[in-house]
Design an enzyme around this catalytic site. Structure first.
Site, PDB file in Angstrom:
ATOM      1  N   SER A 209      90.379  19.062  29.772  1.00 54.12           N
ATOM      2  CA  SER A 209      91.216  17.902  29.435  1.00 54.12           C
ATOM      3  C   SER A 209      92.488  17.879  30.272  1.00 54.12           C
ATOM      4  CB  SER A 209      91.568  17.891  27.944  1.00 54.12           C
ATOM      5  OG  SER A 209      92.279  19.057  27.594  1.00 54.12           O
ATOM      6  N   ASN A 210      92.912  19.047  30.776  1.00 62.81           N
ATOM      7  CA  ASN A 210      94.124  19.067  31.606  1.00 62.81           C
ATOM      8  C   ASN A 210      93.949  20.011  32.793  1.00 62.81           C
ATOM      9  OD1 ASN A 210      96.794  18.195  32.116  1.00 62.81           O
ATOM     10  ND2 ASN A 210      97.590  20.140  31.333  1.00 62.81           N
TER      11      ASN A 210
ATOM     12  N   PHE B 142      94.463  30.464  25.510  1.00 63.42           N
ATOM     13  CA  PHE B 142      95.417  29.554  26.150  1.00 63.42           C
ATOM     14  C   PHE B 142      95.169  28.100  25.765  1.00 63.42           C
ATOM     15  CE2 PHE B 142      95.006  32.956  29.421  1.00 63.42           C
ATOM     16  CZ  PHE B 142      96.338  33.298  29.578  1.00 63.42           C
TER      17      PHE B 142
ATOM     18  N   SER C 247     105.371  30.526  22.583  1.00 65.95           N
ATOM     19  CA  SER C 247     106.395  29.953  23.454  1.00 65.95           C
ATOM     20  C   SER C 247     107.778  30.268  22.915  1.00 65.95           C
ATOM     21  CB  SER C 247     106.183  28.433  23.472  1.00 65.95           C
ATOM     22  OG  SER C 247     107.274  27.786  24.071  1.00 65.95           O
ATOM     23  N   ALA C 248     108.728  30.347  23.805  1.00 68.55           N
ATOM     24  CA  ALA C 248     110.122  30.526  23.393  1.00 68.55           C
ATOM     25  C   ALA C 248     110.593  29.362  22.543  1.00 68.55           C
ATOM     26  CB  ALA C 248     111.008  30.642  24.638  1.00 68.55           C
TER      27      ALA C 248
ATOM     28  N   TYR D  93     104.570  19.616  19.297  1.00 71.23           N
ATOM     29  CA  TYR D  93     103.997  20.694  20.114  1.00 71.23           C
ATOM     30  C   TYR D  93     104.569  22.045  19.688  1.00 71.23           C
ATOM     31  CZ  TYR D  93     103.671  24.101  23.811  1.00 71.23           C
ATOM     32  OH  TYR D  93     103.472  25.286  24.468  1.00 71.23           O
TER      33      TYR D  93
ATOM     34  N   LYS E  81     102.862  25.708  17.808  1.00 71.19           N
ATOM     35  CA  LYS E  81     102.999  27.117  18.205  1.00 71.19           C
ATOM     36  C   LYS E  81     103.557  27.925  17.043  1.00 71.19           C
ATOM     37  CE  LYS E  81     101.401  26.718  22.279  1.00 71.19           C
ATOM     38  NZ  LYS E  81     100.071  27.253  22.545  1.00 71.19           N
TER      39      LYS E  81
ATOM     40  N   ASN F 147     109.889  30.315  30.702  1.00 64.04           N
ATOM     41  CA  ASN F 147     109.520  29.145  31.512  1.00 64.04           C
ATOM     42  C   ASN F 147     108.690  29.545  32.731  1.00 64.04           C
ATOM     43  OD1 ASN F 147     111.797  28.247  29.798  1.00 64.04           O
ATOM     44  ND2 ASN F 147     111.587  26.346  30.949  1.00 64.04           N
TER      45      ASN F 147
ATOM     46  N   ASN G  60     106.614  16.747  33.595  1.00 63.81           N
ATOM     47  CA  ASN G  60     107.630  16.863  32.539  1.00 63.81           C
ATOM     48  C   ASN G  60     108.585  18.001  32.842  1.00 63.81           C
ATOM     49  OD1 ASN G  60     106.360  14.962  30.673  1.00 63.81           O
ATOM     50  ND2 ASN G  60     104.737  16.503  30.575  1.00 63.81           N
TER      51      ASN G  60
HETATM   52  P1  NAD Z   1      97.371  23.969  30.917  1.00 60.22           P
HETATM   53  O1  NAD Z   1      97.324  22.604  30.337  1.00 60.22           O
HETATM   54  O2  NAD Z   1      97.342  24.103  32.391  1.00 60.22           O
HETATM   55  O3  NAD Z   1      96.194  24.862  30.307  1.00 60.22           O
HETATM   56  C1  NAD Z   1      95.679  24.655  29.021  1.00 60.22           C
HETATM   57  C2  NAD Z   1      94.173  24.508  29.156  1.00 60.22           C
HETATM   58  O4  NAD Z   1      93.585  24.306  27.873  1.00 60.22           O
HETATM   59  C3  NAD Z   1      93.768  23.311  30.024  1.00 60.22           C
HETATM   60  O5  NAD Z   1      92.903  23.772  31.035  1.00 60.22           O
HETATM   61  C4  NAD Z   1      93.064  22.363  29.063  1.00 60.22           C
HETATM   62  O6  NAD Z   1      92.020  21.655  29.684  1.00 60.22           O
HETATM   63  C5  NAD Z   1      92.566  23.329  27.993  1.00 60.22           C
HETATM   64  N1  NAD Z   1      92.378  22.734  26.658  1.00 60.22           N
HETATM   65  C6  NAD Z   1      93.262  21.982  25.955  1.00 60.22           C
HETATM   66  N2  NAD Z   1      92.721  21.652  24.775  1.00 60.22           N
HETATM   67  C7  NAD Z   1      91.491  22.208  24.726  1.00 60.22           C
HETATM   68  C8  NAD Z   1      90.450  22.218  23.758  1.00 60.22           C
HETATM   69  N3  NAD Z   1      90.568  21.554  22.597  1.00 60.22           N
HETATM   70  N4  NAD Z   1      89.314  22.906  24.027  1.00 60.22           N
HETATM   71  C9  NAD Z   1      89.182  23.557  25.201  1.00 60.22           C
HETATM   72  N5  NAD Z   1      90.117  23.577  26.154  1.00 60.22           N
HETATM   73  C10 NAD Z   1      91.275  22.913  25.922  1.00 60.22           C
HETATM   74  O7  NAD Z   1      98.652  24.692  30.315  1.00 60.22           O
HETATM   75  P2  NAD Z   1      99.299  26.101  30.690  1.00 60.22           P
HETATM   76  O8  NAD Z   1     100.647  25.826  31.212  1.00 60.22           O
HETATM   77  O9  NAD Z   1      98.351  26.924  31.471  1.00 60.22           O
HETATM   78  O10 NAD Z   1      99.477  26.689  29.222  1.00 60.22           O
HETATM   79  C11 NAD Z   1      98.551  27.589  28.649  1.00 60.22           C
HETATM   80  C12 NAD Z   1      98.979  27.896  27.232  1.00 60.22           C
HETATM   81  O11 NAD Z   1     100.283  28.462  27.253  1.00 60.22           O
HETATM   82  C13 NAD Z   1      99.071  26.678  26.320  1.00 60.22           C
HETATM   83  O12 NAD Z   1      98.641  27.042  25.028  1.00 60.22           O
HETATM   84  C14 NAD Z   1     100.547  26.353  26.325  1.00 60.22           C
HETATM   85  O13 NAD Z   1     100.934  25.688  25.149  1.00 60.22           O
HETATM   86  C15 NAD Z   1     101.143  27.736  26.402  1.00 60.22           C
HETATM   87  N6  NAD Z   1     102.504  27.753  26.966  1.00 60.22           N
HETATM   88  C16 NAD Z   1     102.741  27.163  28.160  1.00 60.22           C
HETATM   89  C17 NAD Z   1     104.023  27.155  28.692  1.00 60.22           C
HETATM   90  C18 NAD Z   1     104.321  26.451  29.995  1.00 60.22           C
HETATM   91  O14 NAD Z   1     105.484  26.142  30.225  1.00 60.22           O
HETATM   92  N7  NAD Z   1     103.358  26.205  30.858  1.00 60.22           N
HETATM   93  C19 NAD Z   1     105.067  27.773  28.005  1.00 60.22           C
HETATM   94  C20 NAD Z   1     104.791  28.392  26.782  1.00 60.22           C
HETATM   95  C21 NAD Z   1     103.488  28.369  26.276  1.00 60.22           C
HETATM   96  C1  WQD Z   2     113.945  23.127  32.191  1.00 64.01           C
HETATM   97  C2  WQD Z   2     115.376  22.640  32.428  1.00 64.01           C
HETATM   98  C3  WQD Z   2     115.768  20.461  31.518  1.00 64.01           C
HETATM   99  C4  WQD Z   2     113.000  18.341  34.188  1.00 64.01           C
HETATM  100  C5  WQD Z   2     109.440  23.295  28.219  1.00 64.01           C
HETATM  101  C6  WQD Z   2     108.948  23.234  26.804  1.00 64.01           C
HETATM  102  C7  WQD Z   2     108.696  24.626  26.289  1.00 64.01           C
HETATM  103  C8  WQD Z   2     107.777  25.392  27.253  1.00 64.01           C
HETATM  104  C9  WQD Z   2     108.276  25.360  28.642  1.00 64.01           C
HETATM  105  C10 WQD Z   2     105.495  25.058  26.663  1.00 64.01           C
HETATM  106  C11 WQD Z   2     115.983  21.942  31.207  1.00 64.01           C
HETATM  107  C12 WQD Z   2     115.884  20.432  33.023  1.00 64.01           C
HETATM  108  C13 WQD Z   2     113.745  19.311  33.546  1.00 64.01           C
HETATM  109  C14 WQD Z   2     113.675  17.380  34.985  1.00 64.01           C
HETATM  110  C15 WQD Z   2     115.770  18.441  34.444  1.00 64.01           C
HETATM  111  N1  WQD Z   2     106.492  24.771  27.334  1.00 64.01           N
HETATM  112  N2  WQD Z   2     115.100  19.363  33.674  1.00 64.01           N
HETATM  113  N3  WQD Z   2     115.038  17.478  35.086  1.00 64.01           N
HETATM  114  O1  WQD Z   2     112.324  22.153  28.433  1.00 64.01           O
HETATM  115  O2  WQD Z   2     112.945  24.560  28.986  1.00 64.01           O
HETATM  116  O3  WQD Z   2     110.674  24.011  28.244  1.00 64.01           O
HETATM  117  O4  WQD Z   2     108.496  23.999  29.038  1.00 64.01           O
HETATM  118  O5  WQD Z   2     105.448  25.805  25.757  1.00 64.01           O
HETATM  119  O6  WQD Z   2     108.124  24.502  25.032  1.00 64.01           O
HETATM  120  O7  WQD Z   2     109.926  22.598  25.992  1.00 64.01           O
HETATM  121  O8  WQD Z   2     111.360  23.306  30.482  1.00 64.01           O
HETATM  122  O9  WQD Z   2     110.969  22.683  32.817  1.00 64.01           O
HETATM  123  O10 WQD Z   2     111.060  20.869  31.072  1.00 64.01           O
HETATM  124  O11 WQD Z   2     113.160  22.069  31.687  1.00 64.01           O
HETATM  125  O12 WQD Z   2     116.986  18.478  34.563  1.00 64.01           O
HETATM  126  O13 WQD Z   2     113.064  16.475  35.551  1.00 64.01           O
HETATM  127  O14 WQD Z   2     115.338  21.649  33.459  1.00 64.01           O
HETATM  128  O15 WQD Z   2     116.710  19.622  30.918  1.00 64.01           O
HETATM  129  O16 WQD Z   2     117.344  22.244  31.191  1.00 64.01           O
HETATM  130  P1  WQD Z   2     111.947  23.447  28.982  1.00 64.01           P
HETATM  131  P2  WQD Z   2     111.560  22.176  31.557  1.00 64.01           P
END
Ligand code: NAD
Ligand code: WQD
Length: 344
Positions: free
Chosen positions: A36-37, A85, A129-130, A154, A158, A184, A203
């Site tokens: 899906s992503n 994940f 996640s933090a 979201y 978590k 991050n 985002n």
């Molecule tokens: P990502 O979207 O690249 O990877 C997530 C994967 O899960 C994708 O490949 C998507 O296709 C798959 N997926 C989603 N829903 C599904 C479902 N119902 N069944 C099967 N597959 C499914 O994201 P990522 O950045 O690699 O993140 C991985 C994990 O870490 C996620 O759970 C995310 O919430 C968590 N996380 C990410 C971040 C970040 O900033 N990237 C930070 C903290 C936590």
């Molecule tokens: C970082 C800093 C923004 C985009 C998010 C989720 C968190 C985790 C990680 C999944 C912030 C600033 C950003 C832009 C900007 N994800 N910014 N211009 O918000 O710390 O965390 O991703 O679990 O749950 O909330 O990360 O990369 O979006 O932002 O100024 O176009 O950059 O304000 O200070 P964030 P981010």
């Protein structure tokens, strides 16, 4: 000792990097993802990076909510552990589609956990996640810092899933649960072959910066310069995705040693502001990143960085890469793959 791991979400950003590190550490991985992503191309490249054939990693295109498929997978193969994940992760989208986020992340995980226990697989590493800390009372954030109020669905998925896993482990101590709270994640594999492939307008900060640098977007919007931080812009603990991936390999040891419930921050312990990241990126890439100061983004906090010393003490894991390498590798990936893996 070699372990056989089911990686849900293994074609995604963090998942694909983790698969490479698992195989390089001598483990076996099977991947489940509904794409899906993400793109299956990430898995082909991960296999090649780990010295396999492109189709050398077993892949199930499936949804974690599909109990019948999960039953089939666990009936055919015994797994030592699951690294989970799979989930939706776009903060803004989650406020528009809360039901979809709760269904995908919570129903999906509940289904996965039920099938796992029915098949006697009670070892799991969960991507947390933090964000579960909310607006932290103090920094650096240790694992003892109380969880806070999340600003979006979201984040709540978590936080709730951490609670669900905690309660299940308490009721049945045969479970070993590692909750990894990522800060991050940015960067990409140093080869430039796998990386983050955002769908549409990014985002997160780093993919936005790299898209400005490659000319896809005119300028970066900096969300607020009036925070209580040294330069007024938000401070975060950025961590190289390869370090993060290695953290999962280290956490497998905890599972094997029967850790029960264990919680770890995965970060570097160092916070950087938005403008520091922009300038580090400009230095690493040699490209100017035009930016404009915009209003604060709703739900953002001023400052968030980890105390990662528990993971070092107990898992022997510590981040090796700094911001310079994170910027270098993010740019290397973007430059070599201007369209990512192609449209999703
Ligand atoms: P990502 O979207 O690249 O990877 C997530 C994967 O899960 C994708 O490949 C998507 O296709 C798959 N997926 C989603 N829903 C599904 C479902 N119902 N069944 C099967 N597959 C499914 O994201 P990522 O950045 O690699 O993140 C991985 C994990 O870490 C996620 O759970 C995310 O919430 C968590 N996380 C990410 C971040 C970040 O900033 N990237 C930070 C903290 C936590
Ligand atoms: C970082 C800093 C923004 C985009 C998010 C989720 C968190 C985790 C990680 C999944 C912030 C600033 C950003 C832009 C900007 N994800 N910014 N211009 O918000 O710390 O965390 O991703 O679990 O749950 O909330 O990360 O990369 O979006 O932002 O100024 O176009 O950059 O304000 O200070 P964030 P981010």
């Amino acid at each position: 000792m070699k372990m056989r791991i089911l990686v849900t979400g293994g074609t995604g950003f963090i998942g694909s990097h983790t698969v490479v590190e698992l195989l390089c550490a001598g483990h076996e991985a099977e991947v489940l993802d509904n794409l899906s992503n993400s793109s299956e191309e990430a898995l082909r490249r991960a296999a090649l990076l780990a010295g396999r054939d492109a189709d050398g990693i077993p892949f199930h295109r499936a949804d974690i909510r599909d109990r019948a498929v999960l039953e089939q997978i666990f009936s055919h193969q015994r797994f030592d552990a699951v690294i989970h994940f799979a989930g939706l992760k776009a903060v803004g989208e989650s406020t528009e589609k809360p039901w979809e986020y709760y269904d995908n992340n919570i129903t999906g995980t509940l289904t996965l956990l039920d099938v796992m226990r029915r098949h006697g697989c009670k070892n799991i590493i969960f991507s947390s996640s933090a964000t579960v800390y909310g607006d932290p009372a103090e920094v650096p954030i240790t694992e003892n810092c109380p969880k806070g109020s999340c600003t979006n669905p979201y984040g709540w998925t978590k936080s709730m899933l951490e609670q669900i896993l905690t309660d299940m482990q308490k009721a049945d101590p045969e479970w070993n649960v590692v909750l990894l709270r990522y800060f991050n994640p940015i960067g990409a594999h140093p080869s430039g072959r796998i990386g983050e492939n955002p769908n549409g307008i990014p985002n997160n900060l780093m993919p936005y910066i790299t898209q400005v640098a490659i000319g896809k977007r005119p300028e970066l919007g900096v969300f607020g310069n009036d925070y209580d931080t040294p330069d007024g812009t938000g401070v975060r603990d950025y961590i190289h995705v390869v370090d993060l991936a290695k953290g999962h390999v280290s956490a497998l040891e905890a599972l094997r040693n029967g850790c029960g419930l264990a919680v770890y921050n995965l970060g570097t312990g160092r916070g950087y502001s938005v403008l520091e990241v922009v300038h580090a990126f400009e230095k690493a890439s040699g490209i100017k990143v035009p930016y404009a100061i915009k209003p604060r983004r709703s739900g953002d906090i001023a400052c968030c960085y980890s105390d990662p010393s528990k993971a070092e003490r107990e898992l022997g894991w510590k981040a090796q890469y700094g911001l310079e390498e994170m910027c270098r590798d993010s740019w290397n990936w973007q430059r070599n793959n201007p369209e990512g893996y192609g449209e999703l």
